[in-house]
Enzyme design. Sequence first.
Site, short mmCIF file in Angstrom:
data_model
loop_
_atom_site.label_atom_id
_atom_site.label_comp_id
_atom_site.label_asym_id
_atom_site.label_seq_id
_atom_site.Cartn_x
_atom_site.Cartn_y
_atom_site.Cartn_z
CD GLU A 247 -1.69 2.30 1.74
OE1 GLU A 247 -1.35 3.22 0.96
OE2 GLU A 247 -1.75 2.43 2.96
CB CYS B 277 -1.18 6.78 1.80
SG CYS B 277 -2.47 5.76 2.56
#
Length: 448
Positions: free
Chosen positions: A207, A241
């Site tokens: 990720e 993120c």
Amino acid sequence: MLRLRSAVFRAVAPPSRVLACRFSAAPIPAPNTQPEVHYNKLFINNQWQDAESGKTFPTINPATGEVICQVAEADENDVNKAVKAASDAFRLGSPWRRMDASHRGLLLNRLADAIERDAAYLAELETLDNGKPYAVAYSVDLPNVVKCLRYYAGWADKWEGKTIPIDGDYFCYTRHEPVGVCGQIIPVGHLIQQASGSSNLKRVTLELGGKSPNIVLSDANMEDAVEQSHFALFFNQGQCCCAGSRTYVQADIYDEFVERSVERAKRRVVGDPFDMKTEQGPQVDQEQFNKILGYISSGKREGAKLMCGGGVAADRGYFIQPTVFGDVQDNMTIAREEIFGPVMQIFKFKTLEEVLTRANDSKYGLAAAVFTKDIDKANYVSSGLRAGTVWINCYDVFGAQAPFGGYKASGVGRELGQYGLENYTEVKTFSFVLLPQSLKMTVEEISI
């Protein structure tokens, strides 16, 4: 149809109210601003131990720049010890390997219980270590951890295989088995991918970063779109993120949206992360602090219009003013690279086709959002976006049940939900003869 649209796309409450109703309504306990650090060693084979080399490194309070404590620094020997302990636990016939699946779920629930019990203390440590506002750590982060553990505790005895009707007189079924020892490293995903790919093809799930487009159409509810877009970018000091770091606003509402966004950014409370009124604490460390200031300088140098902020917000610690840039162009550095800080970039667009092309023109594809009252436009835009998650009239809505991950350079695989289990299991196929050979021949003769 109008009623349906009104019901489905009703205004979403501002994030502060969303968080208040999404999690426990119980009052947040007053924090201890100097929590005692009980554990600073390596946890290997169910024991706390020093690094074999004896090395330590300082962990810094980002709000003050002062050292919190020294933490054991692992090296290759310590990693090998941890891998051996995990491999022994995974060995065929070991107590861990023979444990009932239902009991594994019970242990996960016990861990969740312990986290609930010590939630205030854990939130205090989180705030002390990385600068996240204590109220957020306690009311958002910790409940999410607990929900995730309880969700997978429920899966422990339900990850079932299938029976498959293959041709012939055979019985075929599948079983899901664990891949074995796994290493979890939070940062430097690209380096992990490179190392794994160049060695022995180890499985990797990543990720990674994002430069997520947040698209505001002219028919959106202005008040909610401004508040949600503010939350999408500034939450967690911009260190998300999936932050909505490219805010695309349709031309006919652009000026009003920018004006309101600047006003909201100026009202954002920056300060002591242990203060309940604080919305934004310090950046996580000196390196990130300097990196963000460098991006702000880049934005000004390349012609983006600095609407507010842009500087240091305190005499000590790694605090940065909430910053808003307008008139951002797609080729600017701040438009292409992940800043990971409290820097909002606002772009102008005219048509849906234009904004979809521009939104997808990125190496990233982690998340995206669209704000509109029109369900047809919402479906059109969300279907056209190349991103692993698309939020409609909201942002940063997460659940342990829903998968999360990215397209393109934003990652490989998915976390959370049933999809997350697939990364950690192998599928084994079993096939065996259903009928003895002699009986099979008899059946064939009869069928003729």
